[in-house]
Structures are given as structure tokens and as C-alpha cells.
Scaffold this active site. Structure first.
Site, PDB file in Angstrom:
ATOM      1  N   ASP A  52       7.231  -9.157  -4.092  1.00  0.00           N
ATOM      2  CA  ASP A  52       6.060  -9.483  -4.903  1.00  0.00           C
ATOM      3  C   ASP A  52       6.036 -10.569  -5.865  1.00  0.00           C
ATOM      4  OD1 ASP A  52       6.225  -6.131  -4.200  1.00  0.00           O
ATOM      5  OD2 ASP A  52       4.465  -6.130  -5.310  1.00  0.00           O
ATOM      6  N   SER A  99       0.786  -1.106  -0.169  1.00  0.00           N
ATOM      7  CA  SER A  99      -0.081  -0.008  -0.043  1.00  0.00           C
ATOM      8  C   SER A  99       0.923   1.192   0.137  1.00  0.00           C
ATOM      9  CB  SER A  99      -0.876   0.039   1.336  1.00  0.00           C
ATOM     10  OG  SER A  99      -1.895  -0.987   1.111  1.00  0.00           O
ATOM     11  N   GLY A 100       0.226   2.201  -0.018  1.00  0.00           N
ATOM     12  CA  GLY A 100       0.970   3.528  -0.128  1.00  0.00           C
ATOM     13  C   GLY A 100       1.051   4.133  -1.576  1.00  0.00           C
ATOM     14  N   HIS A 101       0.564   3.582  -2.715  1.00  0.00           N
ATOM     15  CA  HIS A 101       0.640   3.850  -3.881  1.00  0.00           C
ATOM     16  C   HIS A 101      -0.753   4.437  -4.481  1.00  0.00           C
ATOM     17  CE1 HIS A 101       4.521   1.991  -3.579  1.00  0.00           C
ATOM     18  NE2 HIS A 101       4.084   0.761  -3.727  1.00  0.00           N
ATOM     19  N   HIS A 130       8.951   3.795  -3.070  1.00  0.00           N
ATOM     20  CA  HIS A 130       8.616   3.451  -1.789  1.00  0.00           C
ATOM     21  C   HIS A 130       9.722   4.342  -0.772  1.00  0.00           C
ATOM     22  CE1 HIS A 130       8.073  -0.034  -4.148  1.00  0.00           C
ATOM     23  NE2 HIS A 130       7.102  -0.435  -3.632  1.00  0.00           N
ATOM     24  N   LYS A 160       4.628  -6.062 -10.229  1.00  0.00           N
ATOM     25  CA  LYS A 160       5.734  -5.223 -10.428  1.00  0.00           C
ATOM     26  C   LYS A 160       6.773  -5.767  -9.984  1.00  0.00           C
ATOM     27  CE  LYS A 160       3.631  -1.867  -7.956  1.00  0.00           C
ATOM     28  NZ  LYS A 160       2.881  -2.887  -7.383  1.00  0.00           N
TER      29      LYS A 160
END
Lengths: 331, 236
Positions: free
Chosen positions: A110, A55-57, A219, A105
Site C-alpha cells: 500500500d 478488497s476483503g475488508h 488478511h 494503511k
């Protein structure tokens, strides 16, 4: 540092609850997971497209769930890949019997978790295919790195494969479209500030008032180079030149561009960058078929931007132009 | 080692000690990760071990192999990122080696299997500035100390921890070739690898617990003399 949070460890959980509350007719959360899927899914007769990552994107990835784009998106903790178990649950929930394409990605976590999830889903007789996005030209792709990172070019992959699946493409055809975008898309980013992860509560790296980071990822990690502050035009030129020379675009070719905000930069500044990007392309005789400007793939509250260029042909133009209806991207 | 109930008790104590240490070092690990990664290693490891500790009651009924396997699956289920598969997946696979209980022999097999799994999943080699740089010298030293030097496992493990510490130090001056730190290229030089560091913390806590449970003293002098003063790169 001030942030709109409650308990930082509830950050992702509460964000997802807020998203489903905003789009109850579009998004549904799989019980006990951080996976969001189409409220009307799985869609009969269609290859499912799933994505996921830390998360965070935002609005990546769940904001792109909907007609013409994603069927499901798994959110990990901030900047941390979701677990293989949750990815597997997502794949199973989204499969309509036509197979599932995972858009991954290129980060070790991932890739490892998606690989494991695909193995788990295949044991349940689901056809799973994968494309790995690695559009970041700041990182050299060599034995001495983990390869190039997947960054904002991912959005174009989501869009194209989503359109191909909506048009009835088979799993192989959808995957081939994903590979085609990946072969033709490049990105480079820069930061004016680091970002503040909710659990740490302070900036990941310190940057002086007169310094910027070039070649950053998404990030909050430091980039490949720290330099003195530049003007918007100089930034646009640096990013665009690097992207174009890597992609080897020639005069007469058509491209889609994205000037993407990292989360903390106003749209006005992104337009200023875009102005210069288009000027540079024009100077080289490269034709912009479509120019996107906005926050598509962010890094929390980082200030900065990335420039993406994707070479397009008739097939990709049709797919990128096709109908789409998601919370973050509509026609 | 002693019978299964003592092994179980020691294992549970080790798990609790590791979890406490990870919690105490959460910000140390996150700070190391801020310099060359994405500032989440401490929180991720803590989230994993917090979930593991919640399962301690279930461990009372399990064999040592099943306990280690459950620690692995719990980490896989709660951590995500690269750490989930690397720490959790490798424990899960290597736990098979402990099916006949924990002995000098099975612990060597476990350590080797764990190292192989980490290298395999992470596609990492020695000298890439990863946890492999702490694990490799530790596993080699442990095996050699028992099989060639006939040292008791506790003494061998103390030497292994010492070797891991040197491995962690070795990560500082080298350039990262794997993981997010590799994206920084030459800028990664001069920073200590967070994964190698958490690996060392885990080993230190296992050693501390083993010292409490195993009969016999660690031969401190043998530990000090054991690791040759060579550059790990030259030793290849």
C-alpha cells in the site's frame, strides 16, 4: 467450501458492480478501474479524502464514500494493494483543486503504490498529502518488522479527516487531524477461524476447534500467538489490556471504543465482548465517550474481533460526531 | 550475444517460459504465502505474467530493453500489492541498462540495477527473509564468475541460479524482518519465503531458455564447485 461466487477471478469486479447497483445515486465507478468515487464529486472547494487497499475488508473502504468521509476508494484484488496507476486515477478524479489526502494503511504494498501514485499526481500539479495508519499493537514497531499494521483504527481516521475536510479544513489541517487520530488510536485483534480467500478456496491457516489466534491482522494471516480457546470475557480482557497499556490511557481520560467484527462473527457476540470492554474501562476510571460495535474492518469470513481504543479531546469529539452520510456509516 | 532478432526471440521465449512456470507453481507460491503471509503471491504473480503474455505480439517490434520495460510496466499495471512495484518497478528501471542490447557486460549492470531497485523500494536488506536473499547471492555470483573467473555468461548464470537456490534455503531458518511475514515475529522461522522462491523460479526459467539459445555448454562441474559451503551470514 461453499461461497457465493462465480468465477473467483471476477470476485472484486462483480462486488463493485453490485455496490454501484445498490447505491447508484451515491457511488460511481471510474471506467476501466476498480475505483469508486462519490457520484456527486469532486466537491467544489473541499480537500478530497481518498483511501484504498486490498478488497476483503468490506465495508472498508468503498462503503465509507460519501458526505463527511471519503471522496474515493480504490479496491485492489483480495488482500492486495491497488496498483499505483489506479490510485493515481482516483487522486486525479477526486481532486477539486484543494488537494488530496491519501489515507494509507501501513503495509509495504500500500505504501509503495500510494507513494508512486502521489508522485504521478504531483506531476499533474495536484497537491497530495498522506497519513499512514499503524494502530495494531500486536506487532512491535522495530527494525525487525515492517512496522505496525493499519487496521480498524483507520475508520476513525477516515471519519475525522472527512469531517475536517467537509468543514472546510485545508490540506495541512486535514492531514494534522489524521496524524492526531493516528497518535491516539490503538487496536488488537483475534481470530476463532482463519478466512477463505476466493481464489484459494480454503482456509489460509488451520485452527483447531479448541484454539484461537491472538494478534491477527486483517488478511487471514496467522497472528502472533496461538492459544487455547478463551471465553468472551477473557478475550475482551486480553485485547483491551494490551491496547490500553500501549496507549497509556489514564483515569479521567475520554475514549472512543470499537468492538469490530472480522466478518464471520454475529453481532450478539460482539456485544458480549463490548460489555466486558466497557466494564474494564469503567474499572480504570476511563470514560467511554462513544462505543461502536459492528463490522467496520473485516477479513472476509473470518470469525473473531478486534478492540480499538482512541483517546479523544474536544476537537476529535466534534469531528467524530459531525454529520456523515455513507452507505456503511450514517448519523 | 547474437544479433537483436535472436535476442528478441530468446527474450520472448524466456518470458513465455517464466509465465508458464509461474502458472504451474501458482499454488506452491500461494501455499508458501499462506503460512507466513496473506495467501495471494501465486495468484498475483500469475495475474501479472498472464497480462505480460498477452502482449507478446507487441514485443516482435521492440528492442530487448523496451520488451523488458514493457514487462515491468505491465506487472506494475496488473499486480498491485508489494509485488507490483518490487518485480515490475525494478524491471522497468533496470531495463535502461539493456539499451545497448544484451551482452555479458550489460546483463551484469542490469542484474545489479535490479537488485538495487528491489532493495531500495522494499527497504530490505540481506537476511530479512525476502527476495533479496535469493537475488543477492545470485547477482554477486554472476558478476564474480564473469569478471573475475572469466567464465562464459551461460556458465556464470547457471552458478547464479545455484546461488539463488541456496539463498532460498537460507530464508527458511531465519526470522522475517520485512514484509507481512515480519508481523509473525518468531513464528516466521522455519518457513520458506514466497518472494525468494518466485525469484528463483524466474531465474531457473531464464537459464533454461538461455541454454537453448546460447552457443556453448554450461560447465556443470564448474557450477558444482563454484559456491562455497559457507553460511551466507558469515560470508558478509
Amino acid at each position: 467450501m461453499k461461497k457465493l461466487v462465480n468465477d473467483p477471478s471476477d470476485y472484486v469486479d462483480e462486488m463493485l458492480d453490485g455496490m454501484t447497483a445498490a447505491y447508484p445515486d451515491r457511488l460511481r465507478r471510474l471506467d476501466g478501474t476498480k475505483v469508486l468515487v462519490r457520484a456527486d464529486g469532486p466537491v467544489d472547494g473541499k480537500v478530497a479524502i481518498v483511501s484504498g487497499g486490498g478488497s476483503g475488508h468490506e465495508p472498508t473502504h468503498a462503503g465509507y464514500i460519501g458526505d463527511g468521509m471519503l471522496d474515493g476508494a480504490a479496491s485492489g484484488e483480495v488482500f492486495t494493494s491497488p496498483t499505483a496507476n489506479e490510485l493515481n486515477e482516483m487522486i486525479q478524479a477526486c481532486d477539486a483543486g484543494e488537494g488530496v489526502l491519501c489515507v494509507v494503511k501501513n503495509y509495504e504494498g500500500d505504501v509503495m503504490n500510494f507513494d508512486t501514485a502521489a508522485e504521478m499526481a504531483e506531476m499533474e500539479d495536484i497537491d497530495v498529502a498522506q497519513v499512514v495508519v499503524n494502530d495494531d499493537v500486536a506487532v512491535e514497531d522495530s527494525l525487525y518488522t515492517s512496522g505496525r499494521r493499519g487496521v480498524c483504527g483507520t475508520i476513525l481516521v477516515h471519519k475525522a479527516v472527512g469531517a475536517k475536510a467537509a468543514a472546510g479544513g485545508s490540506l495541512d489541517e486535514v492531514q494534522a487531524v489524521g496524524e492526531k487520530v493516528i497518535d491516539n488510536v490503538r487496536t488488537m485483534g483475534m481470530a476463532l477461524t482463519s478466512c477463505i480467500t476466493p481464489e484459494k478456496g480454503e482456509e489460509t491457516f488451520d485452527l483447531g476447534d479448541d484454539e484461537i489466534e491472538l494478534g491477527i491482522g486483517i488478511h487471514g494471516e496467522p497472528g502472533t500467538e496461538r492459544t487455547d480457546m478463551m471465553t468472551a470475557d477473557e478475550v475482551a480482557e486480553h485485547l483491551t489490556e494490551n491496547v490500553l497499556s500501549d496507549l497509556e490511557v489514564e483515569a479521567g481520560e475520554e475514549v472512543v471504543t470499537i468492538v469490530n467484527g472480522m466478518g464471520g462473527t454475529p453481532l450478539s457476540e460482539l456485544f458480549i465482548v463490548n460489555r466486558k470492554v466497557q466494564e474494564l474501562l469503567d474499572d480504570r476510571g476511563i470514560e467511554t465517550w462513544d462505543a461502536w460495535v459492528g463490522d467496520y474492518m473485516t477479513s472476509l469470513d473470518m470469525m473473531g474481533c478486534s478492540v480499538t481504543v482512541c483517546r479523544v479531546d474536544d476537537e476529535l469529539k466534534d469531528l467524530l460526531d459531525a454529520d456523515v452520510d455513507t452507505p456503511a456509516l450514517k448519523d | 550475444m547474437a544479433d537483436e532478432s535472436v535476442q528478441r526471440e530468446a527474450l520472448i521465449a524466456a518470458i513465455e517460459n517464466v509465465a508458464a512456470r509461474i502458472e504451474a507453481e501458482k499454488s506452491t507460491l500461494t501455499d508458501l504465502d499462506s503460512a507466513i503471509g496473506d495467501a495471494d503471491h501465486g495468484n498475483n504473480m500469475h495475474r501479472g505474467f498472464e497480462a505480460v503474455v498477452e502482449k507478446v505480439d507487441e514485443f516482435e517490434e521492440m528492442s530487448p530493453a523496451d520488451i523488458v520495460k514493457t514487462v515491468g510496466t505491465t506487472i506494475i499495471g496488473n499486480v498491485g500489492g508489494a509485488s507490483g512495484p518490487l518485480y515490475g518497478g525494478s524491471l522497468m528501471s533496470a531495463s535502461q541498462e539493456l539499451e545497448d542490447g544484451i551482452t555479458a557486460e550489460t546483463s551484469i549492470a542490469f542484474a545489479e540495477a535490479y537488485l538495487e531497485k528491489v532493495k531500495d523500494r522494499g527497504d530490505a536488506h540481506l537476511g530479512a527473509k525476502t527476495m533479496v536473499d535469493a537475488l543477492t547471492p545470485a547477482v554477486h555470483t554472476y558478476k564474480k564468475s564473469i569478471e573475475h573467473d572469466d567464465l562464459p555468461p551461460l556458465t556464470a548464470f547457471a552458478k547464479a541460479v545455484d546461488a539463488a537456490e541456496r539463498g532460498v534455503e537460507f530464508t527458511v531458518p531465519i526470522r522475517a524482518a520485512k514484509g507481512r511475514a515480519s508481523f509473525l515475529g518468531w513464528r516466521s522461522v522455519g518457513h520458506q519465503d514466497p518472494g525468494a522462491t518466485s525469484t528463483l523460479f524466474i531465474m531457473q526459467e531464464i537459464l533454461k531458455t538461455a541454454e537453448e539459445y546460447l552457443d556453448g555448454e554450461t560447465d556443470a562441474e564448474a557450477v558444482a564447485e563454484s559456491v562455497p559451503d559457507e553460511d551466507p551470514e558469515e560470508a558478509k
